[in-house]
Design a protein around this motif. Sequence first.
Motif, PDB file in Angstrom:
ATOM      1  N   HIS A 155       0.830  -5.862  46.624  1.00 39.68           N
ATOM      2  CA  HIS A 155       2.054  -5.859  46.471  1.00 39.68           C
ATOM      3  C   HIS A 155       2.665  -5.497  47.324  1.00 39.68           C
ATOM      4  O   HIS A 155       2.702  -5.505  48.958  1.00 39.68           O
TER       5      HIS A 155
ATOM      6  N   GLU B  80      17.748   4.163  58.333  1.00 38.69           N
ATOM      7  CA  GLU B  80      16.670   3.319  57.018  1.00 38.69           C
ATOM      8  C   GLU B  80      15.389   2.416  58.196  1.00 38.69           C
ATOM      9  O   GLU B  80      15.868   2.557  59.507  1.00 38.69           O
ATOM     10  N   ILE B  81      14.637   2.338  58.164  1.00 37.02           N
ATOM     11  CA  ILE B  81      13.020   2.661  58.567  1.00 37.02           C
ATOM     12  C   ILE B  81      13.643   0.547  58.200  1.00 37.02           C
ATOM     13  O   ILE B  81      13.629   0.060  57.424  1.00 37.02           O
TER      14      ILE B  81
ATOM     15  N   GLU C 204       2.609   2.872  47.597  1.00 33.24           N
ATOM     16  CA  GLU C 204       3.278   1.624  47.712  1.00 33.24           C
ATOM     17  C   GLU C 204       4.172   1.891  48.968  1.00 33.24           C
ATOM     18  O   GLU C 204       4.741   0.388  49.088  1.00 33.24           O
ATOM     19  N   HIS C 205       4.500   2.849  49.100  1.00 36.28           N
ATOM     20  CA  HIS C 205       5.447   2.776  50.560  1.00 36.28           C
ATOM     21  C   HIS C 205       5.284   2.568  51.262  1.00 36.28           C
ATOM     22  O   HIS C 205       5.974   2.257  52.177  1.00 36.28           O
TER      23      HIS C 205
ATOM     24  N   HIS D  25       8.258  -4.538  51.300  1.00 40.72           N
ATOM     25  CA  HIS D  25       8.638  -3.704  51.138  1.00 40.72           C
ATOM     26  C   HIS D  25       9.233  -2.968  52.008  1.00 40.72           C
ATOM     27  O   HIS D  25      10.787  -2.912  51.936  1.00 40.72           O
ATOM     28  N   PRO D  26       9.633  -1.766  51.851  1.00 37.75           N
ATOM     29  CA  PRO D  26      11.495  -0.826  52.249  1.00 37.75           C
ATOM     30  C   PRO D  26      11.438  -1.408  53.566  1.00 37.75           C
ATOM     31  O   PRO D  26      12.776  -2.001  53.002  1.00 37.75           O
ATOM     32  N   ALA D  27      10.691  -1.358  54.646  1.00 38.80           N
ATOM     33  CA  ALA D  27      11.683  -1.737  55.652  1.00 38.80           C
ATOM     34  C   ALA D  27      11.696  -3.035  55.795  1.00 38.80           C
ATOM     35  O   ALA D  27      12.593  -3.359  56.404  1.00 38.80           O
TER      36      ALA D  27
ATOM     37  N   HIS E  76      13.386  10.816  50.449  1.00 41.04           N
ATOM     38  CA  HIS E  76      13.931   9.955  48.940  1.00 41.04           C
ATOM     39  C   HIS E  76      13.791  10.495  48.189  1.00 41.04           C
ATOM     40  O   HIS E  76      14.457  10.612  46.899  1.00 41.04           O
TER      41      HIS E  76
ATOM     42  N   ARG F 224      21.554  -6.575  50.592  1.00 42.95           N
ATOM     43  CA  ARG F 224      20.557  -6.960  50.827  1.00 42.95           C
ATOM     44  C   ARG F 224      19.715  -6.188  49.540  1.00 42.95           C
ATOM     45  O   ARG F 224      20.147  -5.774  49.179  1.00 42.95           O
TER      46      ARG F 224
ATOM     47  N   ARG G 261      13.550  -4.729  53.273  1.00 42.77           N
ATOM     48  CA  ARG G 261      13.914  -5.020  52.142  1.00 42.77           C
ATOM     49  C   ARG G 261      15.499  -4.189  52.533  1.00 42.77           C
ATOM     50  O   ARG G 261      16.865  -4.292  52.106  1.00 42.77           O
ATOM     51  N   ASN G 262      15.693  -3.583  53.376  1.00 48.08           N
ATOM     52  CA  ASN G 262      16.619  -2.737  53.717  1.00 48.08           C
ATOM     53  C   ASN G 262      17.002  -3.196  54.663  1.00 48.08           C
ATOM     54  O   ASN G 262      18.474  -3.676  55.456  1.00 48.08           O
TER      55      ASN G 262
END
Lengths: 161, 293
Positions: B190, A58-59, A130-131, B103-105, A119, B77, B107-108
């Motif tokens: 965002h 996971e990043i 967004e990512h 951001h995703p990183a 994903h 998480r 939220r991980n």
Amino acid sequence: MNAPVPVSLLVNGEPIDAFVLPRLNLADFLRENLKLTGTHIGCEHGVCGACTVRIDGEIVRSCLVLTVQAQGASVETIEGLSDSGEIADLQAAFRERNALQCGYCTPGMLITAQDLLKHVSVPDRRAIREHLSGNYCRCTGYQAIVDAVEATAMTRAERGA
Amino acid sequence: MKAAAFAYARATSVVNALELLAMHGDKAKVLSGGQSLMPAMNLRLLSPDILVDIGGLAELRGITVRGDLLVIGALTRHVDLLRSPEVALHARLLRDAVAHVAHPAIRNRGTIGGSLAHADPASELPACVVALDATIVVRGSAGERRITATEFFRGIYETALLPDELLVAVEVPVAGQASTFFFQEYARRHGDYAVVGLAARAVVAAGRFSALRLGFFAVGDRPLLAAAAGKLIDATVTPALLAEAAAALADELDPQEDQQATAAMRRHLATVLLRRCVAALLARPELETGVGK
């Protein structure tokens, strides 16, 4: 009290044992101790995304993870992703589309983009933006980066079909 | 910048973590995901003597339904909330909100317990637990106690947690079928901290609110459960009534001015969110623009 602490982890598949100060963040450990300087350090407070690496697939922001927190974990850096060939097509698309200029943000961009492509097979441009929204690029204006990620997604989808 | 030197202890159990906290008191900080703590330490806004790392405590992880409560472990998480079918079914507000958290990183790694204990008034999850009427479960050497979300937040980065206590879980009342939710925020980009945001839970029957909880954030020193919602409950919502509620909301807020917005701008945006929220929940789009004069 602030003595070095033992830590054992995998970095790009190689087992590493080290003694580190608790305050040493993972980004500095990778760069200074292991000389894996592809992981870049920008803001040191989790905003810019230049230090993005993968922990257990996971990043994460390596500037916001202490090395001691990576005990027992598997860390992958841009060197690992690059050497394994996992992102060769994405790297080629970046080069082709001029999706980098100074290159400082590029390792973080590549790792984050690859995370999205793992994903979502064909994300639209909004999803790509967004990512990548947590990764700063001060050169390209993002357009070319989004193009490169989109092109890679399409090529992979065609190849897979 | 880099964090100042500190000692590090990896807690082996909740009991062990409590022992460490009892030993070090307010000189210790609890480390869970570290996504708020590490930036603060790297910026030298905080320099605890010791970090008590609870990251490995599996007993604090996970989401379960217990009777009519959704119980969320402190180490759950953001990404877990986003993917959880239980959260989607019983507390969709949390899922909607988490999509706006960083951001995703981030939220991980970031955890719900960490976010609530950190109590940043501009962050999303504190307002959600207030809107959801959740209970915060904390454990100390004297045992466990339960604190309602509205009582838990006390000020900027300030909560009812004592230095030797650990936030262990959040209990969210399971949403009945009639419950609906609304989440929206204004942010520069965002994933940034909100300029103003609103997390709401409502029950709508026959075109009227029989319940409405409005949790505003980034409008004061803690998430605010707006009393103005009372005006809209068990009433036929007309543009005039909504304007009255919006005026009451603007009076009730005491927003801060900072580099992102003036207090007046925050008041204005909060009333815009109120209108959008009411219009969306009642499925009456005309209400969004029909007031304001």
